[in-house]
Design a protein around this motif. Structure first.
Motif, mmCIF file in Angstrom:
data_model
loop_
_atom_site.group_PDB
_atom_site.id
_atom_site.type_symbol
_atom_site.label_atom_id
_atom_site.label_comp_id
_atom_site.label_asym_id
_atom_site.label_seq_id
_atom_site.Cartn_x
_atom_site.Cartn_y
_atom_site.Cartn_z
ATOM 1 N N GLY A 24 -23.580 -14.718 36.763
ATOM 2 C CA GLY A 24 -24.039 -16.099 36.882
ATOM 3 C C GLY A 24 -25.550 -16.152 36.976
ATOM 4 O O GLY A 24 -26.229 -15.123 36.904
ATOM 5 N N SER A 25 -26.090 -17.345 37.138
ATOM 6 C CA SER A 25 -27.529 -17.495 37.351
ATOM 7 C C SER A 25 -27.860 -17.131 38.797
ATOM 8 O O SER A 25 -26.961 -16.943 39.632
ATOM 9 C CB SER A 25 -27.952 -18.935 37.083
ATOM 10 N N HIS A 26 -29.136 -17.041 39.100
ATOM 11 C CA HIS A 26 -29.567 -16.704 40.462
ATOM 12 C C HIS A 26 -28.986 -17.689 41.472
ATOM 13 O O HIS A 26 -28.386 -17.288 42.484
ATOM 14 C CB HIS A 26 -31.096 -16.705 40.538
ATOM 15 N N SER A 27 -29.142 -18.988 41.194
ATOM 16 C CA SER A 27 -28.658 -20.003 42.135
ATOM 17 C C SER A 27 -27.138 -19.969 42.263
ATOM 18 O O SER A 27 -26.592 -20.140 43.362
ATOM 19 C CB SER A 27 -29.121 -21.395 41.699
ATOM 20 N N GLU A 28 -26.444 -19.726 41.160
ATOM 21 C CA GLU A 28 -24.982 -19.662 41.205
ATOM 22 C C GLU A 28 -24.505 -18.481 42.044
ATOM 23 O O GLU A 28 -23.556 -18.603 42.832
ATOM 24 C CB GLU A 28 -24.417 -19.562 39.786
ATOM 25 N N LEU A 29 -25.173 -17.344 41.871
ATOM 26 C CA LEU A 29 -24.760 -16.141 42.599
ATOM 27 C C LEU A 29 -25.091 -16.248 44.089
ATOM 28 O O LEU A 29 -24.335 -15.763 44.937
ATOM 29 C CB LEU A 29 -25.421 -14.908 41.992
ATOM 30 N N VAL A 30 -26.214 -16.882 44.408
ATOM 31 C CA VAL A 30 -26.556 -17.089 45.819
ATOM 32 C C VAL A 30 -25.526 -18.010 46.469
ATOM 33 O O VAL A 30 -25.058 -17.764 47.584
ATOM 34 C CB VAL A 30 -27.974 -17.671 45.958
ATOM 35 N N ALA A 31 -25.152 -19.088 45.739
ATOM 36 C CA ALA A 31 -24.156 -20.030 46.268
ATOM 37 C C ALA A 31 -22.782 -19.375 46.413
ATOM 38 O O ALA A 31 -22.016 -19.717 47.322
ATOM 39 C CB ALA A 31 -24.065 -21.251 45.349
ATOM 40 N N TYR A 32 -22.488 -18.416 45.556
ATOM 41 C CA TYR A 32 -21.193 -17.734 45.585
ATOM 42 C C TYR A 32 -21.017 -16.927 46.873
ATOM 43 O O TYR A 32 -19.905 -16.776 47.393
ATOM 44 C CB TYR A 32 -21.065 -16.828 44.353
ATOM 45 N N GLY A 33 -22.133 -16.401 47.380
ATOM 46 C CA GLY A 33 -22.078 -15.707 48.667
ATOM 47 C C GLY A 33 -21.540 -14.299 48.624
ATOM 48 O O GLY A 33 -21.032 -13.796 49.631
ATOM 49 N N GLY A 34 -21.649 -13.627 47.485
ATOM 50 C CA GLY A 34 -21.142 -12.267 47.348
ATOM 51 C C GLY A 34 -22.215 -11.209 47.528
ATOM 52 O O GLY A 34 -23.147 -11.365 48.321
ATOM 53 N N VAL A 35 -22.079 -10.139 46.744
ATOM 54 C CA VAL A 35 -23.006 -9.005 46.833
ATOM 55 C C VAL A 35 -24.427 -9.423 46.492
ATOM 56 O O VAL A 35 -25.388 -9.064 47.191
ATOM 57 C CB VAL A 35 -22.541 -7.871 45.889
ATOM 58 N N TYR A 36 -24.590 -10.202 45.425
ATOM 59 C CA TYR A 36 -25.933 -10.622 45.015
ATOM 60 C C TYR A 36 -26.582 -11.465 46.106
ATOM 61 O O TYR A 36 -27.766 -11.286 46.419
ATOM 62 C CB TYR A 36 -25.870 -11.417 43.710
ATOM 63 N N ALA A 37 -25.825 -12.389 46.702
ATOM 64 C CA ALA A 37 -26.361 -13.241 47.760
ATOM 65 C C ALA A 37 -26.839 -12.397 48.937
ATOM 66 O O ALA A 37 -27.881 -12.677 49.548
ATOM 67 C CB ALA A 37 -25.305 -14.239 48.213
ATOM 68 N N GLU A 38 -26.085 -11.351 49.247
ATOM 69 C CA GLU A 38 -26.477 -10.465 50.347
ATOM 70 C C GLU A 38 -27.767 -9.731 50.018
ATOM 71 O O GLU A 38 -28.662 -9.596 50.859
ATOM 72 C CB GLU A 38 -25.353 -9.459 50.621
ATOM 73 N N LEU A 39 -27.890 -9.266 48.768
ATOM 74 C CA LEU A 39 -29.113 -8.591 48.339
ATOM 75 C C LEU A 39 -30.300 -9.545 48.381
ATOM 76 O O LEU A 39 -31.406 -9.178 48.788
ATOM 77 C CB LEU A 39 -28.937 -8.037 46.924
#
Length: 202
Positions: free
Chosen positions: A179-194
């Motif tokens: 996903g995009s940066h904002s989508e992945l942050v909103a998703y709350g998974g591994v990318y959001a944690e990073l």
């Protein structure tokens, strides 16, 4: 790039398996900039001109106008013209007379010389200090936004990928989030944690 073919599955370009393309033709379509740029003994101009995919080897005349255009796109023109010999500056063995950021921008200019349809950036800023990374990343961002090409970026630094259209998070050889940066942050998974960890460090 087809330096290797997959043992399983397939790599596709425009819905066509890469193995179906002529190898030499494919290399005129893909520009590559790696973590450690390889420069050759010679001048700055000669190193950039090596990316000229349309050169059939019969014309030894270097087109300085084309080289300058690519250098400007790579954010390299200003530092090159500050050298006493400008584009005729000898880079030394392996580019030893240039800084890491300067070598990387020359490598980007060389990749652009071939007018690639796909620009592959493999950890292109990871070996640079913070200031050099910002300069190189600015050049890459401008290119991605202005050129009609597909950019594939492999990176560990979130600052390198946050503005890309689609980010794929890879773990143990598999894509686990996209996903995009904002989508992945909103998703709350591994990318959001990073992203959270990266923000706390800054």
């Amino acid at each position: 790039e087809r330096f290797y073919d997959p043992d399983n599955g397939s790599a596709m370009l425009d819905d066509t398996n890469l193995t179906s393309y002529n190898y030499r033709w494919l290399h005129t379509q893909v520009g590559y900039v790696g973590q450690e740029p390889v420069l050759y003994r010679g001048t700055v101009a000669e190193n950039i001109w090596m990316g000229n995919q349309n050169d059939n080897g019969t014309d030894d005349v270097i087109d300085l106008d084309r080289i300058t255009v690519c250098a400007k796109e790579a954010n390299a023109h200003d530092f090159i013209t500050e050298f006493p010999d400008g584009y005729n500056t000898d880079v030394g063995t392996g580019g030893e007379r240039l800084s890491g950021g300067q070598k990387q921008r020359v490598a980007i200019a060389r990749a652009l010389m071939g007018e690639p349809k796909v620009l592959l950036l493999d950890e292109a800023t990871s070996a640079l200090d913070t200031e050099s990374e910002k300069i190189v990343q600015t050049a890459l961002d401008k290119l991605i936004q202005s050129k009609k090409m597909t950019s594939i970026t492999i990176a560990h630094r979130l600052s390198t990928v946050r503005d890309l259209d689609i980010i794929h998070v890879v773990s143990k050889g598999k894509i686990i989030e996209s996903g995009s940066h904002s989508e992945l942050v909103a998703y709350g998974g591994v990318y959001a944690e990073l992203a959270s960890t990266s923000a706390s460090k800054n």
